[in-house]
Design a protein around this motif. Structure first.
Motif, PDB file in Angstrom:
ATOM      1  N   SER A  18       0.396  19.149 -87.208  1.00  0.00           N
ATOM      2  CA  SER A  18       0.064  17.927 -86.595  1.00  0.00           C
ATOM      3  C   SER A  18      -0.237  17.013 -87.819  1.00  0.00           C
ATOM      4  N   ILE A  19      -0.927  17.731 -88.837  1.00  0.00           N
ATOM      5  CA  ILE A  19      -1.290  16.716 -90.022  1.00  0.00           C
ATOM      6  C   ILE A  19       0.120  16.313 -90.778  1.00  0.00           C
ATOM      7  N   ILE A  20       1.174  17.379 -90.818  1.00  0.00           N
ATOM      8  CA  ILE A  20       2.389  16.867 -91.519  1.00  0.00           C
ATOM      9  C   ILE A  20       3.183  15.722 -90.417  1.00  0.00           C
ATOM     10  N   ALA A  21       2.899  15.959 -89.332  1.00  0.00           N
ATOM     11  CA  ALA A  21       3.413  14.955 -88.468  1.00  0.00           C
ATOM     12  C   ALA A  21       3.017  13.616 -88.449  1.00  0.00           C
ATOM     13  N   SER A  22       1.567  13.599 -88.682  1.00  0.00           N
ATOM     14  CA  SER A  22       1.081  12.331 -88.836  1.00  0.00           C
ATOM     15  C   SER A  22       1.662  11.673 -89.903  1.00  0.00           C
ATOM     16  N   GLN A  23       1.660  12.472 -91.113  1.00  0.00           N
ATOM     17  CA  GLN A  23       2.189  11.774 -92.357  1.00  0.00           C
ATOM     18  C   GLN A  23       3.517  11.174 -92.052  1.00  0.00           C
ATOM     19  N   VAL A  24       4.348  11.964 -91.581  1.00  0.00           N
ATOM     20  CA  VAL A  24       5.872  11.558 -91.070  1.00  0.00           C
ATOM     21  C   VAL A  24       5.929  10.334 -90.010  1.00  0.00           C
ATOM     22  N   ILE A  25       4.963  10.084 -89.150  1.00  0.00           N
ATOM     23  CA  ILE A  25       4.784   8.985 -88.386  1.00  0.00           C
ATOM     24  C   ILE A  25       4.372   7.766 -89.061  1.00  0.00           C
ATOM     25  N   LEU A  26       3.385   7.889 -89.951  1.00  0.00           N
ATOM     26  CA  LEU A  26       2.663   6.973 -90.622  1.00  0.00           C
ATOM     27  C   LEU A  26       3.505   6.255 -91.755  1.00  0.00           C
ATOM     28  N   ASN A  27       4.341   7.124 -92.242  1.00  0.00           N
ATOM     29  CA  ASN A  27       5.411   6.810 -93.350  1.00  0.00           C
ATOM     30  C   ASN A  27       6.736   7.603 -93.080  1.00  0.00           C
ATOM     31  N   PRO A  28       7.328   7.008 -92.522  1.00  0.00           N
ATOM     32  CA  PRO A  28       8.691   7.656 -91.953  1.00  0.00           C
ATOM     33  C   PRO A  28       9.761   8.022 -93.392  1.00  0.00           C
ATOM     34  N   GLU A  29       9.126   7.371 -94.357  1.00  0.00           N
ATOM     35  CA  GLU A  29      10.259   7.740 -95.690  1.00  0.00           C
ATOM     36  C   GLU A  29       9.491   8.464 -96.606  1.00  0.00           C
ATOM     37  N   SER A  30       8.334   9.253 -96.184  1.00  0.00           N
ATOM     38  CA  SER A  30       7.717  10.045 -96.692  1.00  0.00           C
ATOM     39  C   SER A  30       8.329  11.171 -97.602  1.00  0.00           C
ATOM     40  N   VAL A  31       7.739  11.493 -98.726  1.00  0.00           N
ATOM     41  CA  VAL A  31       8.438  12.707 -99.631  1.00  0.00           C
ATOM     42  C   VAL A  31       7.532  13.995 -99.343  1.00  0.00           C
ATOM     43  N   LEU A  32       7.935  14.852 -98.862  1.00  0.00           N
ATOM     44  CA  LEU A  32       7.187  16.241 -98.490  1.00  0.00           C
ATOM     45  C   LEU A  32       7.542  17.178 -99.481  1.00  0.00           C
ATOM     46  N   GLY A  33       6.582  17.991 -99.828  1.00  0.00           N
ATOM     47  CA  GLY A  33       6.707  19.152-100.765  1.00  0.00           C
ATOM     48  C   GLY A  33       6.561  20.365 -99.770  1.00  0.00           C
ATOM     49  N   LEU A  34       7.611  21.111 -99.781  1.00  0.00           N
ATOM     50  CA  LEU A  34       7.533  22.204 -98.761  1.00  0.00           C
ATOM     51  C   LEU A  34       7.427  23.511 -99.570  1.00  0.00           C
ATOM     52  N   ALA A  35       6.882  24.686 -98.810  1.00  0.00           N
ATOM     53  CA  ALA A  35       6.624  25.975 -99.228  1.00  0.00           C
ATOM     54  C   ALA A  35       7.498  27.022 -98.298  1.00  0.00           C
ATOM     55  N   THR A  36       7.558  27.925 -98.825  1.00  0.00           N
ATOM     56  CA  THR A  36       8.268  29.155 -98.071  1.00  0.00           C
ATOM     57  C   THR A  36       7.353  30.460 -97.960  1.00  0.00           C
ATOM     58  N   GLY A  37       7.860  31.527 -97.569  1.00  0.00           N
ATOM     59  CA  GLY A  37       7.055  32.880 -97.162  1.00  0.00           C
ATOM     60  C   GLY A  37       6.653  32.926 -95.897  1.00  0.00           C
ATOM     61  N   SER A  38       5.805  33.744 -95.176  1.00  0.00           N
ATOM     62  CA  SER A  38       5.734  34.104 -93.824  1.00  0.00           C
ATOM     63  C   SER A  38       4.667  33.039 -93.449  1.00  0.00           C
ATOM     64  N   THR A  39       3.672  32.600 -94.050  1.00  0.00           N
ATOM     65  CA  THR A  39       2.671  31.872 -93.558  1.00  0.00           C
ATOM     66  C   THR A  39       3.362  30.446 -92.874  1.00  0.00           C
ATOM     67  N   PRO A  40       4.080  29.699 -93.535  1.00  0.00           N
ATOM     68  CA  PRO A  40       4.348  28.443 -92.821  1.00  0.00           C
ATOM     69  C   PRO A  40       5.658  28.623 -91.722  1.00  0.00           C
ATOM     70  N   ILE A  41       5.939  29.640 -91.529  1.00  0.00           N
ATOM     71  CA  ILE A  41       6.957  29.704 -90.517  1.00  0.00           C
ATOM     72  C   ILE A  41       6.472  29.225 -88.992  1.00  0.00           C
ATOM     73  N   GLY A  42       5.445  29.435 -88.830  1.00  0.00           N
ATOM     74  CA  GLY A  42       4.760  28.829 -87.539  1.00  0.00           C
ATOM     75  C   GLY A  42       4.767  27.409 -87.670  1.00  0.00           C
ATOM     76  N   THR A  43       4.371  26.889 -88.794  1.00  0.00           N
ATOM     77  CA  THR A  43       4.229  25.430 -89.016  1.00  0.00           C
ATOM     78  C   THR A  43       5.657  24.818 -88.572  1.00  0.00           C
ATOM     79  N   TYR A  44       6.690  25.345 -89.434  1.00  0.00           N
ATOM     80  CA  TYR A  44       8.038  24.787 -89.309  1.00  0.00           C
ATOM     81  C   TYR A  44       8.439  24.997 -87.786  1.00  0.00           C
ATOM     82  N   ARG A  45       8.127  25.975 -86.940  1.00  0.00           N
ATOM     83  CA  ARG A  45       8.485  26.211 -85.776  1.00  0.00           C
ATOM     84  C   ARG A  45       7.708  25.081 -84.732  1.00  0.00           C
ATOM     85  N   GLU A  46       6.739  24.739 -85.261  1.00  0.00           N
ATOM     86  CA  GLU A  46       6.016  23.671 -84.182  1.00  0.00           C
ATOM     87  C   GLU A  46       6.593  22.186 -84.699  1.00  0.00           C
TER      88      GLU A  46
END
Length: 241
Positions: A18-46
């Motif tokens: 929801s925090i990432i989505a808010s960033q994307v909605i407020l600035n559709p040209e945002s630059v996102l830094g992304l992580a891997t590993g098991s923890t963010p999988i649920g975030t990406y699914r959402e």
């Protein structure tokens, strides 16, 4: 530093998304830094769910991944490039030209690292950086050391990191011993940071990261100096807080 205690991993994932989505909605040209590993999988699914429901679009989003195993081709199923496409990029409308992941098969490591830094600068810097944390306190692949490595660089992975990551490989011998990682300065220049931690085994390091001394022996402790960090933990990872 803002701390959010989620009831469980599912709630953690939804809060982060929801925090990432808010960033994307407020600035559709945002630059996102992304992580891997098991923890963010649920975030990406959402995030994929939100995209499918028409809530967000990644059409003009630019992404930079934290790291990549050195020596693995991007098509290797254990590479972080493969991971990102498998968990997120294949299911959203992001332009492939806007996806940036270090080249683990580079034959010129210095050029690769300098080039990655230059791409981040030319994009205007990272608006929101998603992080996980290792049991030894690493963020990205910045391992415990005597000093903070500033910029994108080649890292020799700690035995603890290799042991932890061996669960994704057929044997520990197959786990790469080196990786390309954003440096601490690069991460700290992000305008906003979200750090996720799930599971009781992360409880002690989360406590030390937030309340302990700032030291390169626990790289994540440097986040105490950042002006806009949100730490999201599930009940197990937050048991000492």
């Amino acid at each position: 530093m803002r701390i959010i205690r989620a009831k469980d991993y599912d709630k953690l994932s939804k809060k982060a998304a929801s925090i990432i989505a808010s960033q994307v909605i407020l600035n559709p040209e945002s630059v996102l830094g992304l992580a891997t590993g098991s923890t963010p999988i649920g975030t990406y699914r959402e995030l994929v769910r939100m995209y499918n429901e028409g809530i967000i679009s990644f059409k003009d989003i630019i992404t930079f991944n934290l790291d990549e195993y050195y020596g693995l081709d991007k098509g290797d199923k254990q590479s972080y490039s493969y991971f990102m496409y498998d968990k997120l990029f294949n299911y959203i409308d992001i332009s492939k030209n806007n996806i940036n992941i270090p080249n683990g098969k580079t034959d010129d490591i210095q050029r690769e690292c300098h080039g990655y830094e230059n791409k981040i600068k030319k994009s205007g810097g990272i608006d929101l950086q998603l992080l996980g944390i290792g049991k030894n306190g690493h963020i990205g692949f910045n391992e415990p050391d005597l000093k903070f490595e500033a910029l994108t660089h080649l890292v020799k992975l700690d035995k603890e990191t290799i042991d932890s990551n061996s669960r994704f490989f057929s044997s520990i011998e197959e786990v790469p011993k080196m990786a390309i990682s954003m440096g601490i300065k690069t991460i700290m220049h992000s305008k906003k940071i979200i750090l996720l931690a799930s599971g009781e085994e992360k409880g002690k390091v989360i406590y030390e990261m937030i309340y302990g001394k700032i030291t390169p022996k626990l790289p994540a402790s440097v986040l105490q100096l950042h002006p806009d960090v949100t730490v999201i933990v599930d009940k197990e990872a937050g048991y000492m807080l």
